[in-house]
Design a protein around this motif. Structure first.
Motif, PDB file in Angstrom:
ATOM      1  N   GLY A   1      13.434 114.906 -61.798  1.00 41.13           N
ATOM      2  CA  GLY A   1      14.150 115.784 -60.879  1.00 41.13           C
ATOM      3  C   GLY A   1      14.753 115.013 -59.718  1.00 41.13           C
ATOM      4  O   GLY A   1      15.874 115.263 -59.288  1.00 41.13           O
ATOM      5  N   MET A   2      14.012 114.020 -59.247  1.00 32.30           N
ATOM      6  CA  MET A   2      14.481 113.252 -58.094  1.00 32.30           C
ATOM      7  C   MET A   2      15.602 112.289 -58.463  1.00 32.30           C
ATOM      8  O   MET A   2      16.279 111.765 -57.585  1.00 32.30           O
ATOM      9  CB  MET A   2      13.314 112.501 -57.464  1.00 32.30           C
ATOM     10  CG  MET A   2      12.387 113.439 -56.699  1.00 32.30           C
ATOM     11  SD  MET A   2      10.964 112.583 -56.040  1.00 32.30           S
ATOM     12  CE  MET A   2      11.466 112.332 -54.353  1.00 32.30           C
TER      13      MET A   2
ATOM     14  N   ARG B   1      22.182 112.202 -53.989  1.00 34.33           N
ATOM     15  CA  ARG B   1      21.477 112.525 -52.760  1.00 34.33           C
ATOM     16  C   ARG B   1      19.962 112.431 -52.954  1.00 34.33           C
ATOM     17  O   ARG B   1      19.232 111.838 -52.172  1.00 34.33           O
ATOM     18  CB  ARG B   1      21.867 113.965 -52.382  1.00 34.33           C
ATOM     19  CG  ARG B   1      21.318 114.474 -51.090  1.00 34.33           C
ATOM     20  CD  ARG B   1      21.677 115.968 -50.991  1.00 34.33           C
ATOM     21  NE  ARG B   1      20.600 116.640 -50.297  1.00 34.33           N
ATOM     22  CZ  ARG B   1      20.742 117.256 -49.119  1.00 34.33           C
ATOM     23  NH1 ARG B   1      21.908 117.328 -48.553  1.00 34.33           N
ATOM     24  NH2 ARG B   1      19.705 117.829 -48.546  1.00 34.33           N
ATOM     25  N   SER B   2      19.474 113.023 -54.077  1.00 36.22           N
ATOM     26  CA  SER B   2      18.040 113.027 -54.309  1.00 36.22           C
ATOM     27  C   SER B   2      17.547 111.633 -54.699  1.00 36.22           C
ATOM     28  O   SER B   2      16.413 111.268 -54.428  1.00 36.22           O
ATOM     29  CB  SER B   2      17.666 114.064 -55.378  1.00 36.22           C
ATOM     30  OG  SER B   2      18.152 113.681 -56.638  1.00 36.22           O
TER      31      SER B   2
ATOM     32  N   THR C   1      13.375 121.454 -60.037  1.00 37.64           N
ATOM     33  CA  THR C   1      12.515 120.952 -61.111  1.00 37.64           C
ATOM     34  C   THR C   1      11.212 121.739 -61.171  1.00 37.64           C
ATOM     35  O   THR C   1      10.769 122.162 -62.236  1.00 37.64           O
ATOM     36  CB  THR C   1      12.152 119.472 -60.858  1.00 37.64           C
ATOM     37  OG1 THR C   1      13.351 118.745 -60.687  1.00 37.64           O
ATOM     38  CG2 THR C   1      11.367 118.908 -62.019  1.00 37.64           C
TER      39      THR C   1
ATOM     40  N   GLY D   1      16.919 109.903 -51.542  1.00 39.08           N
ATOM     41  CA  GLY D   1      15.691 110.487 -51.014  1.00 39.08           C
ATOM     42  C   GLY D   1      14.470 109.934 -51.739  1.00 39.08           C
ATOM     43  O   GLY D   1      13.466 109.583 -51.115  1.00 39.08           O
ATOM     44  N   ALA D   2      14.595 109.836 -53.051  1.00 34.88           N
ATOM     45  CA  ALA D   2      13.471 109.366 -53.860  1.00 34.88           C
ATOM     46  C   ALA D   2      13.070 107.958 -53.457  1.00 34.88           C
ATOM     47  O   ALA D   2      11.886 107.641 -53.315  1.00 34.88           O
ATOM     48  CB  ALA D   2      13.846 109.411 -55.340  1.00 34.88           C
ATOM     49  N   ALA D   3      14.075 107.107 -53.265  1.00 40.77           N
ATOM     50  CA  ALA D   3      13.796 105.719 -52.909  1.00 40.77           C
ATOM     51  C   ALA D   3      12.995 105.647 -51.613  1.00 40.77           C
ATOM     52  O   ALA D   3      12.109 104.813 -51.455  1.00 40.77           O
ATOM     53  CB  ALA D   3      15.104 104.951 -52.769  1.00 40.77           C
TER      54      ALA D   3
ATOM     55  N   GLY E   1      13.408 110.888 -46.746  1.00 37.62           N
ATOM     56  CA  GLY E   1      13.562 110.970 -48.200  1.00 37.62           C
ATOM     57  C   GLY E   1      13.356 112.389 -48.704  1.00 37.62           C
ATOM     58  O   GLY E   1      14.118 112.894 -49.536  1.00 37.62           O
TER      59      GLY E   1
ATOM     60  N   LEU F   1      16.231 114.726 -48.286  1.00 34.97           N
ATOM     61  CA  LEU F   1      17.305 114.494 -49.250  1.00 34.97           C
ATOM     62  C   LEU F   1      16.918 114.942 -50.670  1.00 34.97           C
ATOM     63  O   LEU F   1      17.748 115.447 -51.421  1.00 34.97           O
ATOM     64  CB  LEU F   1      17.671 113.000 -49.272  1.00 34.97           C
ATOM     65  CG  LEU F   1      18.304 112.464 -47.980  1.00 34.97           C
ATOM     66  CD1 LEU F   1      18.338 110.941 -47.996  1.00 34.97           C
ATOM     67  CD2 LEU F   1      19.707 113.023 -47.787  1.00 34.97           C
TER      68      LEU F   1
ATOM     69  N   SER G   1      18.097 113.283 -60.334  1.00 35.08           N
ATOM     70  CA  SER G   1      19.152 114.115 -60.891  1.00 35.08           C
ATOM     71  C   SER G   1      20.444 114.096 -60.081  1.00 35.08           C
ATOM     72  O   SER G   1      21.513 114.338 -60.625  1.00 35.08           O
ATOM     73  CB  SER G   1      18.645 115.553 -61.075  1.00 35.08           C
ATOM     74  OG  SER G   1      18.281 116.088 -59.816  1.00 35.08           O
ATOM     75  N   THR G   2      20.379 113.827 -58.782  1.00 37.27           N
ATOM     76  CA  THR G   2      21.614 113.762 -57.995  1.00 37.27           C
ATOM     77  C   THR G   2      21.596 112.479 -57.153  1.00 37.27           C
ATOM     78  O   THR G   2      20.538 111.884 -56.948  1.00 37.27           O
ATOM     79  CB  THR G   2      21.744 114.961 -57.021  1.00 37.27           C
ATOM     80  OG1 THR G   2      20.718 114.847 -56.028  1.00 37.27           O
ATOM     81  CG2 THR G   2      21.608 116.291 -57.730  1.00 37.27           C
TER      82      THR G   2
END
Lengths: 342, 342
Positions: B256-257, B262-263, A277, B266-268, A266, A269, B259-260
């Motif tokens: 921020g996470m 891809r991110s 940020t 990643g955040a999940a 994670g 990515l 925002s895209t």
């Protein structure tokens, strides 16, 4: 119309990344704008060796030799008095002699604060020159005024800080009618220590600033005020805690994201978005802190400043001059004081 | 040997989540330990209605009726004087009358601070009762003393804060020989405002504490001291900025996470690990802030306290009593003072 040139004396020897990042910042600045001349103050051979790596308009950078360097650990008053050939003393003398419009340094905070007062000197009528860094918030930046060495301030000092800060934010940062607040431990007028209780009604009476009352420290990161007025001890605590806590949290987050395989994937990515940020909460993005109320401009940049912050600080000096901040300070703050013979 | 019972009066009506989370916190506390009795102070019908949902040993919870509620916005001195039937006044009177060992409230900070001094009263010889919350750091927690209403403190107050804080951290938190530091704007002894300069040598002379010198605000999140001494205005700024900045940064990170794409993915993956990291920087995990130096114990929990913090605060009162903190304060701090006839 001939282009007006802003002459910025830059301390090439101050800070953790001297002279490399300082010289690079100067080169980037003159390559970006033609209305600047940078006077690189420092040991000539050292500075010239750095400069050789770059191509830039030669007439926009001049090296001014200064043999000595003031170290961060030196007692400031002594250092300023004894090291007459240091980059800080030489650079500040250039501002005093009107050979430069501004002096920028990433060196010893103490020496810069002392030198600003002793060498460059205060504008007549200004009681104390505050150091006013920009701090990042959710909504942009706020000016924290004072973070300098002037602890145990009086109410009249804080009123001048509020006015100078307001002029700076309106004219250098372009914030219309900036909201001015005083740091307090509650929102009500009767809250506070003796200094705040004395200052609050004086700020309320000021017709030339947009005073919005007290601000609790909790609200500062939310950007609830543009100009945040406090005495230097409290201002220093706010600034340092801001830097320390942001650094600690980012470190903890990175560590946390590396704790499991799942979170590592994670992290890979999410990190690019996360980094951008967090960058907005990095104080060094916003140039240096001006020492306001002096006969000229002195800007303190972070000790860890890299080229980008140096370049931004130099550009800040141009705006300061173009907007005639010192003229406005004299007119708006001291207009009445001068009539009273101060 | 008969089990010693700690009697904790709990303000069922104070805070953002009253009475639900308060009552739940009390139930969890008595279900977890048999050596506690909770006296739930508040409007009887309201509290009993909440209590009905739960099963718990009936002899460990008692409802004490208090008709009135002090609101957060009320001027504290007035509220304490006029609302004799409020949960805060009734609960504090129980501590005064020795019907309870401690009083815990998530209600109005001002009323709790005023009531603590006026109703419960200071230990003879203690000049000011400081409010001392625990703040999270990289290494655990530090005690920030004073964050109360006692602004414009004197050096002698700060010395007592240092000693009381040291006793608390050693005996309640179990930190051996806790490091005591004073908040300052530089590491050197000659730095600081008038109050710090006066206090520093007095702390150096104290043989009963482990004084490690000044701490800059930047170092606080790194856990460089266990007991952080400051006057209340500065303490309040530190505490509030800590809470505000941590909240803002976490919010910015989440945003921020997202925002895209891809991110987001990643955040999940990273969020569970991230959340547990950030939790260690959530001040509410560590129970309430004691108001030290009173004839009894008063604990202020966060206005937003949930059941878990309430339960932790109740357990904190047990340790406080078991470790005889007030006895140690009298002996260690006032031992010499009493001989001098104070």
């Amino acid at each position: 119309m001939q282009q007006e040139i802003t002459r910025v004396a830059l301390d090439a020897m101050g800070g953790d990344n001297a002279p490399g990042e300082l010289v690079k910042g100067a080169v980037d600045a003159v390559n970006g704008r033609s209305d600047i001349k940078v006077l690189l103050v420092g040991q000539q051979d050292v500075v010239e060796k750095e400069l050789k790596q770059y191509s830039y308009p030669k007439e926009q950078i001049e090296v001014v030799h200064a043999e000595e360097v003031i170290e961060t650990a030196e007692p400031p008053v002594n250092a300023i008095r004894k090291k007459k050939q240091s980059s800080i003393v030489v650079g500040m003398n250039m501002v005093k002699q009107k050979e430069a419009d501004a002096f920028v340094s990433a060196g010893s905070s103490g020496a810069i604060l002392v030198g600003g007062q002793v060498i460059v000197g205060r504008i007549r009528g200004i009681e104390r020159p505050p150091l006013a860094p920009l701090i990042p918030t959710e909504k942009g930046v706020s000016l924290l005024i004072d973070c300098g060495a002037n602890v145990d301030a009086r109410a009249s000092h804080l009123v001048q800080f509020a006015k100078m800060g307001s002029i700076y934010m309106e004219n250098v940062l372009g914030i219309k009618n900036p909201r001015v607040a005083i740091v307090n431990i509650g929102a009500e007028e009767e809250k506070g220590n003796a200094l705040v209780k004395e200052t609050f009604p004086l700020l309320k009476e000021c017709t030339d600033i947009n005073f919005v009352g007290s601000i609790e420290a909790r609200e500062i990161p939310h950007g609830e005020a543009d100009v945040i007025v406090c005495e230097a001890f409290v201002g220093n605590v706010i600034l340092k805690l801001y830097e320390g806590l942001a650094g600690t949290l980012v470190g903890a987050i990175k560590k946390g994201m590396m704790s499991t395989l799942r979170s590592k994937i994670g992290a890979a990515l999410a990190l690019p978005a996360l980094k951008s940020t967090l960058k907005t909460f990095d104080a060094s993005q916003y140039g240096g802190a001006p020492l306001l109320g002096l006969n000229g401009l002195v800007v303190k940049t972070h000790g860890s400043a890299k080229a980008k912050e140096v370049t931004n600080s130099i550009y800040q000096c141009v705006t300061f001059k173009e907007q005639d901040i010192n003229g406005k300070i004299k007119k708006n703050i001291l207009g009445s004081a001068e009539q009273e013979g101060m």
